[in-house]
Structure formats: C-alpha cells, structure tokens
Scaffold this motif. Structure first.
Motif, PDB file in Angstrom:
ATOM      1  N   GLU A 109       0.831  -1.215   0.000  1.00 51.80           N
ATOM      2  CA  GLU A 109       0.000   0.000   0.000  1.00 51.80           C
ATOM      3  C   GLU A 109       0.861   1.259   0.000  1.00 51.80           C
ATOM      4  N   ALA A 110       1.988   1.205   0.693  1.00 56.59           N
ATOM      5  CA  ALA A 110       2.866   2.385   0.729  1.00 56.59           C
ATOM      6  C   ALA A 110       3.360   2.711  -0.679  1.00 56.59           C
ATOM      7  N   VAL A 111       3.742   1.675  -1.431  1.00 60.12           N
ATOM      8  CA  VAL A 111       4.200   1.895  -2.809  1.00 60.12           C
ATOM      9  C   VAL A 111       3.059   2.470  -3.640  1.00 60.12           C
ATOM     10  N   HIS A 112       1.866   1.907  -3.466  1.00 61.03           N
ATOM     11  CA  HIS A 112       0.692   2.366  -4.211  1.00 61.03           C
ATOM     12  C   HIS A 112       0.438   3.858  -3.936  1.00 61.03           C
ATOM     13  N   LEU A 113       0.504   4.234  -2.666  1.00 62.70           N
ATOM     14  CA  LEU A 113       0.256   5.622  -2.292  1.00 62.70           C
ATOM     15  C   LEU A 113       1.368   6.538  -2.810  1.00 62.70           C
ATOM     16  N   ALA A 114       2.599   6.084  -2.722  1.00 62.64           N
ATOM     17  CA  ALA A 114       3.716   6.905  -3.216  1.00 62.64           C
ATOM     18  C   ALA A 114       3.559   7.164  -4.718  1.00 62.64           C
ATOM     19  N   CYS A 115       3.135   6.146  -5.465  1.00 62.91           N
ATOM     20  CA  CYS A 115       2.921   6.331  -6.915  1.00 62.91           C
ATOM     21  C   CYS A 115       1.807   7.357  -7.142  1.00 62.91           C
ATOM     22  N   ARG A 116       0.770   7.272  -6.329  1.00 62.37           N
ATOM     23  CA  ARG A 116      -0.351   8.201  -6.464  1.00 62.37           C
ATOM     24  C   ARG A 116       0.122   9.637  -6.178  1.00 62.37           C
ATOM     25  N   ILE A 117       0.952   9.809  -5.171  1.00 61.65           N
ATOM     26  CA  ILE A 117       1.466  11.145  -4.826  1.00 61.65           C
ATOM     27  C   ILE A 117       2.337  11.679  -5.973  1.00 61.65           C
ATOM     28  N   ALA A 118       3.157  10.790  -6.531  1.00 58.55           N
ATOM     29  CA  ALA A 118       4.031  11.216  -7.643  1.00 58.55           C
ATOM     30  C   ALA A 118       3.192  11.622  -8.852  1.00 58.55           C
ATOM     31  N   ARG A 119       2.126  10.881  -9.107  1.00 65.78           N
ATOM     32  CA  ARG A 119       1.264  11.205 -10.259  1.00 65.78           C
ATOM     33  C   ARG A 119       0.575  12.549 -10.039  1.00 65.78           C
TER      34      ARG A 119
END
Ligand SMILES: Cc1ncc(COP(=O)(O)O)c(C=O)c1O
Length: 419
Positions: A109-119
């Motif tokens: 989930e942390a990776v998923h959220l980090a990708c969302r923040i980067a996008r």
C-alpha cells in the motif's frame, strides 16, 4: 487436492517451507533470533519475518508498548495521541530533507500511495520500476520480477498498464528510457539495494546519474526502502548510496513484526497530501497499536551501539560463511549489507540483472538451505533469497550458524554440485 481451509496453510506463499526429511515446518513461537517449531525444535532464524524485524522477534520493549496500546483500545477510530509522535520519530530516517510521513498498513500500500502522490505532483501517469525489483503484490507493479518474461532484455521496452521497466546499473538503458518516455514519466521506483534480486547493489555513479536525469525531466524518485529501511542506520539507505528520493516507502523493520508501513516525502512532494488532492484513507493506518510499535522500535534504535554490534556481527558471519565454502574448495561470496546479504556461488558479485540470472544456482541453494535446516538454521530458500540479521543474533547463534554452514559446505562438496 489441498484439504486445508487456508490454501497451503499460509496466506502469503512466500512464507511456506517445504517438508524436509518427512517433517513440515510450522512455527509455534518466535523469540529474539530463534524460531521454535511445533515439535519444540529451536532454529536460528535468518528469515526474520522476511526482514520484518531488525530488533529481534518479540522484543520486550515493543511487546510492552503494544500491550499497553491494546489495553487502551487499539482502534479508537478518531485521531489518537501517539500517531504524530510515531511519525516524528520515523521521520528521523529522512533527515533534514525528507520530513513528512503518512502511515499505511503494508509495504504494498505504501508503494501504491507513493505512486499516487508522484502522479498528482507531476500530472503524469507512467511509473518506471527496476527489472528484478519487487515493490509489492498489487497488479501494476507486479511486473518485471526476477525470472519473469518481461525482465528479459528485448528491443522493445515492456509496458503494463501505467508501468514500464528500466535496468539498474545500465546508464544507456536509463538514458533511453528518458528519451523514449520522459514526457510521460511521473516517477522512477527503485529499491536502493535490490534485495529481491539477491542483494544486487546499485552503483553510486548510476544513482547519481538517475537523480540528475529525473530532476532535469521533472520526474519524481520513489526509493522503495520497505525491505532495507533501517538496515544501515537511522537514515535513508538511498541517500547513503547516492540516490536523492522525493518519496520513500518504509515497512517491515519499522514495526518490529507489527503490520505497519509508511510513505515519507519531502514537504514539496507532500503538498498534494496536505491540500487534499491525494486522499489518504485506510481504517487501520496509524492506529495506536502500530504507532506504539514504531515508537518503541525507533526509541530502541537511538542507541547507535546496537548498529555497531549488528554490523560487526554481520561482517563476521559473512566472512565465516565464505570461509566455510572456501575450505571445501567451493567459490562463494556474499553481496549486500552486513545486516542483510545474499549468498552466491561465484567469485564476482553480479552487477546487472542478466548476470544475476546467469549466476543463480537453485539446486545448490536448495541443498545448502536443507543442510542448514538439518543443523538448526533456517532462512529463505530461494536462490534469490537473503539472510536477515537482527540485534538479537549473539554469540550462541554465531556458533550454531558457523557450524551449520561448515556442514552445509561439506554436504555441497559431497553432492558434486559445488555451487
Ligand atoms: C522492496 C519491497 N517493497 C514492497 C514490499 C511489499 O511489502 P508488504 O509485503 O508489506 O506488502 C516488499 C515485501 O517484501 C519489499 O521487499
């Protein structure tokens, strides 16, 4: 047919060990650096819950903090008085630059959220992840894993949904990525050391080049430190190795076995979280139980002498392992850090994924891991696997382990596999 209610008896397949000499392996209790199976046998543990504890299983101070949190009510469901303290303690890892934190439950989930923040920061969709890297089990990043078809080098760069791949320690490939897809590239996602690729260590010059190219291109860098976080000290492993991330994912060791993960970020990267552009949800995120585990872990790790001992111990073990094989005429080396390393039957560490793939020795690895288990040492049996060390590994564990490796080296020499 599998008659178990839980298929295979485990909810994460990475966790199951095959039977050995007619005996299965089911853990009844874990304490310090030891596992005790359901037959009462004791094993020195190098899986350490896939790296999810650095301080040792069931550390008394973590247990005490978590017990108190449970008694106080583990899920108030409204802001709790410990989450900010845990966040601030965890942010010490990010130093003066990476200062913001939000919690999730798992590294995935942390990776998923980090990708969302980067996008949200870049207005772009594409994430480029490292060939061989494992960044959790969600579909988009479950791509380019070791031994997958798409990890093979071809003329065309593979793309799945909004994810593509690049090759660590290959500057030509990285430059080509920016030329081919730079305009769409929201983030580069990379483990600072590819723990899931047999502890393949990126070169400083590669990471410095990556940082430069990403900055010039307006692409964010996500360092996935879920596995290696805290394993080189209370600091970012990425920065230590020349990579300057905007976002960092942490998990495993930060909770000492209690399920908690986090995204760290620079204030700039976190503006989209603070202004609500990126919503953060999750019933369990940052609850008092997990926050207490993080706080207790971070408090323990304030004592730098723990790290001095850990690194000395790990370095001594690595030497002893290499010597054990050398004594039997088998060439073996270890790669990685003194707190987590992989074993290779070769004289030179693999630099890139292709070399690693050519050098894995599944049969020899299995033979060694079976011998170790017969002699009271258990680890991750995959040829891409690694040995995790904890603060709880002491003199008695060293003696058992070195003896087990000598036996394993003898068995391997006798088997004719020789690595
Ligand atoms: C580098 C890395 N990222 C992400 C994950 C996923 O974390 P979790 O299993 O907590 O979802 C892992 C798990 O092994 C990992 O090693």
């Amino acid at each position: 047919m599998n008659a178990l209610t839980v298929p295979f008896g485990v909810s994460s397949r990475a966790r199951s060990l095959p039977p050995l000499d007619g005996k299965g392996f089911t853990v009844a209790r874990s304490q310090g650096a030891r596992l005790f199976d359901t037959e009462g046998r004791s094993f020195v543990d190098y899986g350490m819950a896939m790296g999810a504890t650095l301080v040792g299983h069931a550390h008394p101070e973590v247990v005490e903090a978590c017990t108190k949190a449970l008694e106080n009510g583990p899920m108030p469901g409204f802001p709790n008085d410990i989450e900010e303290a845990a966040g601030a303690a965890l942010a010490r890892i990010g130093g003066a630059r990476v200062t913001r934190v939000t919690f999730t439950t798992t590294g995935t989930e942390a990776v998923h959220l980090a990708c969302r923040i980067a996008r949200a920061n870049t207005g772009r969709r594409l994430i480029a992840k490292a060939v061989g890297g494992y960044d959790g089990w969600f579909d988009p990043v479950r791509f380019g894993l070791v031994e997958s078809a798409e990890a093979e080098r071809t003329n065309e760069r593979p793309v799945k949904e909004d994810t593509t791949l690049f090759r660590v320690n290959d500057i030509g490939d990285l430059d080509a990525l920016f030329e081919e897809m730079g305009g769409d590239l929201a983030a580069i996602l990379v483990e600072p050391m590819l723990g899931n690729t047999g502890c393949l260590v990126p070169e400083r010059s590669f990471f410095e080049h990556l940082t430069r190219r990403a900055r010039e291109n307006g692409t964010m860098i996500i360092a996935d430190e879920v596995m290696v976080g805290l394993r080189r000290g209370v600091k970012l492993v990425s920065e230590d190795l020349g990579l300057m991330p905007d976002l960092v994912t942490l998990g495993k060791a930060i909770g000492s076995g209690v399920p908690v993960a986090a995204v760290l970020g620079t204030p700039k990267a976190f503006e989209v979280v603070e202004d609500g552009t990126v919503p953060c949800f999750g019933t369990y995120h940052g609850n008092p139980l997990v926050a207490s585990a993080v706080l207790a872990t971070m408090k323990l790790l304030e004592d730098q002498s723990h790290y001095t001992r850990l690194f000395d111990w790990g370095a001594a073990l690595r030497r002893a392992v290499e010597d054990a094989f050398a004594a039997e005429g088998i060439t073996a080396i270890t790669t990685g850090f003194d707190s987590v390393f992989s074993l290779w039957f070769t004289d030179k560490a693999p630099r890139v994924y292709e070399e690693a793939k050519a050098k894995v020795r599944p049969e020899a690895t299995k033979q060694v891991s079976d011998s170790l288990r017969r002699h009271g040492v258990v680890g991750l049996p995959s040829p891409w696997g690694r040995y995790f060390i904890s603060l709880a590994h002491g003199e008695a564990e060293m003696e058992i382990t070195v003896n087990a490796f000598r036996e394993a080296a003898r068995d391997l020499a006798r088997s004719g596999l020789k690595g």
